[in-house]
Motif scaffolding. Structure first.
Motif, PDB file in Angstrom:
ATOM      1  N   ASN A 131       0.833  -1.200   0.000  1.00 44.95           N
ATOM      2  CA  ASN A 131       0.000   0.000   0.000  1.00 44.95           C
ATOM      3  C   ASN A 131       0.870   1.254   0.000  1.00 44.95           C
ATOM      4  O   ASN A 131       0.606   2.205  -0.742  1.00 44.95           O
ATOM      5  N   ASN A 180      -8.560   2.760  -3.001  1.00 41.69           N
ATOM      6  CA  ASN A 180      -7.381   3.501  -3.439  1.00 41.69           C
ATOM      7  C   ASN A 180      -6.880   3.049  -4.796  1.00 41.69           C
ATOM      8  O   ASN A 180      -6.301   3.827  -5.544  1.00 41.69           O
ATOM      9  N   GLY A 181      -7.107   1.784  -5.103  1.00 44.04           N
ATOM     10  CA  GLY A 181      -6.666   1.224  -6.382  1.00 44.04           C
ATOM     11  C   GLY A 181      -7.722   1.322  -7.462  1.00 44.04           C
ATOM     12  O   GLY A 181      -7.690   0.571  -8.429  1.00 44.04           O
ATOM     13  N   GLY A 230       2.229   2.056  -3.272  1.00 40.64           N
ATOM     14  CA  GLY A 230       1.235   2.306  -4.305  1.00 40.64           C
ATOM     15  C   GLY A 230       0.899   1.103  -5.162  1.00 40.64           C
ATOM     16  O   GLY A 230       0.242   1.234  -6.189  1.00 40.64           O
ATOM     17  N   GLU A 231       1.318  -0.081  -4.734  1.00 34.92           N
ATOM     18  CA  GLU A 231       1.020  -1.317  -5.469  1.00 34.92           C
ATOM     19  C   GLU A 231      -0.272  -1.906  -4.912  1.00 34.92           C
ATOM     20  O   GLU A 231      -0.270  -2.913  -4.204  1.00 34.92           O
ATOM     21  N   TYR A 232      -1.385  -1.242  -5.254  1.00 30.57           N
ATOM     22  CA  TYR A 232      -2.667  -1.555  -4.638  1.00 30.57           C
ATOM     23  C   TYR A 232      -3.187  -2.948  -4.981  1.00 30.57           C
ATOM     24  O   TYR A 232      -3.825  -3.587  -4.150  1.00 30.57           O
ATOM     25  N   GLU A 233      -2.932  -3.412  -6.174  1.00 34.05           N
ATOM     26  CA  GLU A 233      -3.407  -4.744  -6.553  1.00 34.05           C
ATOM     27  C   GLU A 233      -2.721  -5.813  -5.698  1.00 34.05           C
ATOM     28  O   GLU A 233      -3.375  -6.723  -5.186  1.00 34.05           O
ATOM     29  N   THR A 286      -7.952  -0.372   0.466  1.00 35.40           N
ATOM     30  CA  THR A 286      -6.944  -0.605  -0.578  1.00 35.40           C
ATOM     31  C   THR A 286      -7.608  -0.708  -1.942  1.00 35.40           C
ATOM     32  O   THR A 286      -7.121  -0.142  -2.929  1.00 35.40           O
ATOM     33  N   GLN A 287      -8.721  -1.423  -1.997  1.00 37.53           N
ATOM     34  CA  GLN A 287      -9.431  -1.533  -3.275  1.00 37.53           C
ATOM     35  C   GLN A 287      -9.921  -0.161  -3.737  1.00 37.53           C
ATOM     36  O   GLN A 287      -9.827   0.162  -4.919  1.00 37.53           O
ATOM     37  N   ALA A 339      -1.310  -5.286  -2.793  1.00 41.30           N
ATOM     38  CA  ALA A 339      -1.750  -5.062  -1.417  1.00 41.30           C
ATOM     39  C   ALA A 339      -3.108  -5.721  -1.193  1.00 41.30           C
ATOM     40  O   ALA A 339      -3.320  -6.393  -0.175  1.00 41.30           O
ATOM     41  N   ALA A 340      -4.016  -5.552  -2.144  1.00 39.02           N
ATOM     42  CA  ALA A 340      -5.344  -6.146  -2.018  1.00 39.02           C
ATOM     43  C   ALA A 340      -5.261  -7.668  -1.960  1.00 39.02           C
ATOM     44  O   ALA A 340      -5.994  -8.305  -1.191  1.00 39.02           O
TER      45      ALA A 340
END
Length: 73
Positions: free
Chosen positions: A30, A65-66, A33-36, A62-63, A38-39
């Motif tokens: 997170n 934010n992504g 910025g690697e939201y996928e 997280t979802q 992180a999710a």
């Protein structure tokens, strides 16, 4: 940061059912910025502890934010 991510990635391979490792790894992704990714980590955390609302909150945030608002809801 990459060294820390690598360290936790190795740790999760050794202990795939450790909810804390998945959660920390999700937070680290997170931050970068690697939201996928992180999710994915938070999703695994919720699978391991489905009754923990904090994990569901982390996943939803997280979802969102992504740019996955529908999934977040």
């Amino acid at each position: 940061m990459r060294q820390v991510l690598d360290m936790y990635t190795k740790a999760v391979m050794k202990r795939p059912n450790d909810v804390n490792i998945h959660t920390v790894l999700g937070v680290l992704y997170n931050i970068t910025g690697e939201y996928e990714r992180a999710a994915e980590c938070f999703l695994r955390s919720t699978q391991l502890q489905p009754n923990d609302p904090r994990l569901w909150n982390k996943l939803g945030a997280t979802q969102a934010n992504g740019s996955q608002s529908l999934a977040a809801v």
